[in-house]
Design a protein around this motif. Structure first.
Motif, PDB file in Angstrom:
ATOM      1  N   ASN A  79       0.711  -1.176   0.106  1.00  0.00           N
ATOM      2  CA  ASN A  79      -0.053  -0.070  -0.205  1.00  0.00           C
ATOM      3  C   ASN A  79       0.902   1.425   0.092  1.00  0.00           C
ATOM      4  O   ASN A  79       0.729   2.223  -0.659  1.00  0.00           O
ATOM      5  CB  ASN A  79      -1.002  -0.127   1.375  1.00  0.00           C
ATOM      6  CG  ASN A  79      -2.005  -0.818   0.996  1.00  0.00           C
ATOM      7  OD1 ASN A  79      -2.627  -1.365  -0.130  1.00  0.00           O
ATOM      8  ND2 ASN A  79      -2.521  -1.438   2.304  1.00  0.00           N
ATOM      9  N   LEU A  80       1.818   1.224   0.742  1.00  0.00           N
ATOM     10  CA  LEU A  80       2.627   2.371   0.723  1.00  0.00           C
ATOM     11  C   LEU A  80       3.719   2.438  -0.590  1.00  0.00           C
ATOM     12  O   LEU A  80       3.841   3.828  -0.917  1.00  0.00           O
ATOM     13  CB  LEU A  80       3.903   2.165   2.062  1.00  0.00           C
ATOM     14  CG  LEU A  80       3.387   2.419   3.247  1.00  0.00           C
ATOM     15  CD1 LEU A  80       4.314   2.084   4.347  1.00  0.00           C
ATOM     16  CD2 LEU A  80       2.853   3.707   3.694  1.00  0.00           C
ATOM     17  N   LYS A  81       3.994   1.569  -1.275  1.00  0.00           N
ATOM     18  CA  LYS A  81       4.507   1.657  -2.475  1.00  0.00           C
ATOM     19  C   LYS A  81       3.680   2.154  -3.389  1.00  0.00           C
ATOM     20  O   LYS A  81       4.058   3.011  -4.129  1.00  0.00           O
ATOM     21  CB  LYS A  81       5.099   0.150  -2.971  1.00  0.00           C
ATOM     22  CG  LYS A  81       5.889   0.270  -4.110  1.00  0.00           C
ATOM     23  CD  LYS A  81       6.509  -1.144  -4.558  1.00  0.00           C
ATOM     24  CE  LYS A  81       7.302  -0.928  -5.787  1.00  0.00           C
ATOM     25  NZ  LYS A  81       7.653  -2.384  -6.133  1.00  0.00           N
ATOM     26  N   ALA A  82       2.432   1.811  -3.199  1.00  0.00           N
ATOM     27  CA  ALA A  82       1.520   2.325  -4.616  1.00  0.00           C
ATOM     28  C   ALA A  82       1.003   3.716  -4.180  1.00  0.00           C
ATOM     29  O   ALA A  82       1.040   4.550  -5.018  1.00  0.00           O
ATOM     30  CB  ALA A  82       0.038   1.400  -3.935  1.00  0.00           C
ATOM     31  N   ASP A  83       1.223   4.217  -2.770  1.00  0.00           N
ATOM     32  CA  ASP A  83       0.768   5.595  -2.575  1.00  0.00           C
ATOM     33  C   ASP A  83       2.219   6.274  -2.708  1.00  0.00           C
ATOM     34  O   ASP A  83       1.931   7.383  -3.424  1.00  0.00           O
ATOM     35  CB  ASP A  83       0.762   5.593  -0.702  1.00  0.00           C
ATOM     36  CG  ASP A  83      -0.788   5.137  -0.190  1.00  0.00           C
ATOM     37  OD1 ASP A  83      -1.597   5.107  -1.387  1.00  0.00           O
ATOM     38  OD2 ASP A  83      -0.907   5.003   1.025  1.00  0.00           O
ATOM     39  N   ALA A 141       3.773  10.087  -9.151  1.00  0.00           N
ATOM     40  CA  ALA A 141       3.189  10.528 -10.215  1.00  0.00           C
ATOM     41  C   ALA A 141       2.546  11.795 -10.374  1.00  0.00           C
ATOM     42  O   ALA A 141       2.487  12.834 -11.277  1.00  0.00           O
ATOM     43  CB  ALA A 141       2.036   9.456 -10.553  1.00  0.00           C
ATOM     44  N   GLU A 142       1.901  12.246  -8.985  1.00  0.00           N
ATOM     45  CA  GLU A 142       1.372  13.750  -8.866  1.00  0.00           C
ATOM     46  C   GLU A 142       2.439  14.519  -8.806  1.00  0.00           C
ATOM     47  O   GLU A 142       2.200  15.576  -9.500  1.00  0.00           O
ATOM     48  CB  GLU A 142       0.538  13.672  -7.460  1.00  0.00           C
ATOM     49  CG  GLU A 142      -0.651  12.763  -7.630  1.00  0.00           C
ATOM     50  CD  GLU A 142      -1.264  12.892  -6.303  1.00  0.00           C
ATOM     51  OE1 GLU A 142      -0.878  13.554  -5.181  1.00  0.00           O
ATOM     52  OE2 GLU A 142      -2.369  12.213  -6.186  1.00  0.00           O
TER      53      GLU A 142
END
Length: 163
Positions: free
Chosen positions: A59-63, A69-70
């Motif tokens: 989850n942290l990696k995805a965040d 990306a942002e």
């Protein structure tokens, strides 16, 4: 059979073995099983915690990927805005330079035209002065005689009356 004799050693061995089993069952077997159960529980808990940590890391990696990306999008937007500002400033500077150049050219043309008019006026004045000087000298030579002077005055008077 005599219990004290060496032939009865297997009997005593069996009795000692049974007593040892009973003692072990009473005092050691339960704590050993309890310790094994606790160890199994702690290992299972550790595995569950590792799975949770793995999920949390995912989850942290995805965040982090999302934030990255942002940040890239924001960076691109800032760079695009900076390019637009740069282009606008450059075009404004070019326009101002063009306007300033046009003003300088117009001022130079006006200045040249004024100097040209002044030069022409000065030349006209010099020509008039030279013409008067030449006319004075010619008239002085031609009108040296009194008869010529009278004819000139009469012709001038006739011209005035005619008009």
């Amino acid at each position: 059979m005599n219990i004290i004799h060496p032939e009865s050693l297997s009997f005593w061995t069996l009795i000692v073995f049974v007593c040892l089993l009973l003692l072990l069952r009473a005092f050691a077997w339960k704590p050993i099983l309890k310790a094994l159960k606790e160890r199994e529980t702690s290992i299972n808990n550790a595995l569950e915690a590792a799975d949770e940590a793995k999920k949390e890391m995912a989850n942290l990696k995805a965040d982090n990927e999302k934030l990255l990306a942002e940040a890239r999008q924001e960076r691109d937007a800032i760079l695009k805005e900076a390019r637009e500002i740069k282009e606008r400033i450059v075009s404004q500077a070019k326009e101002e330079a063009h306007q300033e150049g046009a003003k300088l050219i117009a001022h130079a043309k006006t200045s040249i035209e004024n100097e040209k008019k002044m030069a022409i006026a000065e030349i006209k004045q010099q020509i008039a002065t030279l013409s008067l000087d030449i006319a004075k000298k010619v008239l002085t030579k031609e009108l040296a005689a009194e008869v010529k002077q009278e004819k000139l005055v009469e012709s001038l008077l006739n011209e005035i009356n005619i008009k």
